[in-house]
Design an enzyme around this catalytic site. Structure first.
Site, PDB file in Angstrom:
ATOM      1  N   ASP A  15       0.887  -1.164   0.000  1.00 17.45           N
ATOM      2  CA  ASP A  15       0.000   0.000   0.000  1.00 17.45           C
ATOM      3  C   ASP A  15       0.928   1.218   0.000  1.00 17.45           C
ATOM      4  O   ASP A  15       1.473   1.582   1.038  1.00 17.45           O
ATOM      5  CB  ASP A  15      -0.893  -0.007   1.234  1.00 17.45           C
ATOM      6  CG  ASP A  15      -1.822   1.191   1.299  1.00 17.45           C
ATOM      7  OD1 ASP A  15      -2.028   1.865   0.259  1.00 17.45           O
ATOM      8  OD2 ASP A  15      -2.341   1.470   2.399  1.00 17.45           O
ATOM      9  N   GLU A  75      -1.147  -1.586  -4.641  1.00 18.05           N
ATOM     10  CA  GLU A  75      -2.362  -0.795  -4.788  1.00 18.05           C
ATOM     11  C   GLU A  75      -2.095   0.362  -5.742  1.00 18.05           C
ATOM     12  O   GLU A  75      -1.064   1.018  -5.646  1.00 18.05           O
ATOM     13  CB  GLU A  75      -2.809  -0.257  -3.427  1.00 18.05           C
ATOM     14  CG  GLU A  75      -4.134   0.482  -3.481  1.00 18.05           C
ATOM     15  CD  GLU A  75      -4.595   0.933  -2.109  1.00 18.05           C
ATOM     16  OE1 GLU A  75      -5.287   0.149  -1.439  1.00 18.05           O
ATOM     17  OE2 GLU A  75      -4.249   2.054  -1.729  1.00 18.05           O
ATOM     18  N   ASP A 148      -2.495   1.021   7.028  1.00 20.55           N
ATOM     19  CA  ASP A 148      -1.727   0.829   5.799  1.00 20.55           C
ATOM     20  C   ASP A 148      -1.204  -0.607   5.722  1.00 20.55           C
ATOM     21  O   ASP A 148      -1.110  -1.186   4.637  1.00 20.55           O
ATOM     22  CB  ASP A 148      -0.562   1.816   5.739  1.00 20.55           C
ATOM     23  CG  ASP A 148      -1.027   3.251   5.886  1.00 20.55           C
ATOM     24  OD1 ASP A 148      -1.321   3.881   4.866  1.00 20.55           O
ATOM     25  OD2 ASP A 148      -1.122   3.718   7.035  1.00 20.55           O
TER      26      ASP A 148
END
Length: 188
Positions: A15, A75, A148
């Site tokens: 992420d 991501e 996260d």
């Protein structure tokens, strides 16, 4: 049963961020995905933006060496109100991708909404819901200091579910053939 037919795999999810970058690592190819690790790279102490990018590259390279993943799932940045934010997120993502490519890993990108749907069934799920469902899927209890880390775990799980799906690319007529080859026990 292995996801790709060749044995257990390690999937690392990222992420990206320039303040906090999350990572999550799972092992797949067993009966269900297994938790390996989660964590964050905290860059709030680094002042210069390009120093953060260098740090991301160096640390993601170190994580790749430590966990030896077979694949990296990351991501994709999403558009917000400030175009500078997406530019910075794209640079952070690029540094992580470069570390993976330099290590010879294949890279897959997933939108946040796609990961939320894969994990919770709801593309508008909250970070708390994603965290809870990721824990349930993996059968672990986590106390994330930052969402996260669990978001990165969800990105890794999203890739796993994408691989297990009989419809990863619905436009190709070979998908069913590949599904049958990879899942002979599911065809009667």
């Amino acid at each position: 049963m292995p996801v790709n037919g060749s044995g257990p795999q390690i999937i690392m999810g990222i992420d990206p961020g320039t303040y906090i970058l999350g990572y999550g690592v799972i092992r797949v190819g067993c009966r269900r995905p297994e938790y390996v690790a989660t964590g964050v790279l905290d860059m709030r102490h680094i002042g210069e933006h390009f120093d953060k990018i260098a740090y991301i590259y160096k640390e993601v390279s170190r994580l790749i060496d430590e966990y030896a993943p077979d694949v990296l799932s990351v991501e994709s940045p999403f558009y917000g109100k400030n175009p500078q934010v997406i530019l910075k997120l794209g640079r952070a993502q690029g540094a992580a991708i470069t570390a993976a490519v330099n290590a010879g890993l294949p890279v897959f990108e997933y939108a946040p909404r796609k990961a939320k749907v894969a994990i919770t069934g709801n593309g508008a799920a909250s970070k708390e819901q994603v965290c809870l469902m990721s824990q349930k899927i993996l059968g672990v209890s986590l106390e994330p200091g930052h969402f996260d880390a669990t978001d990165a775990l969800a990105i890794a799980l999203c890739h796993y579910f994408h691989l297990k799906s009989p419809f990863p690319a619905a436009s190709s007529s070979s998908d069913w053939k590949k599904f049958i080859e990879n899942n002979p026990d599911r065809v009667k």
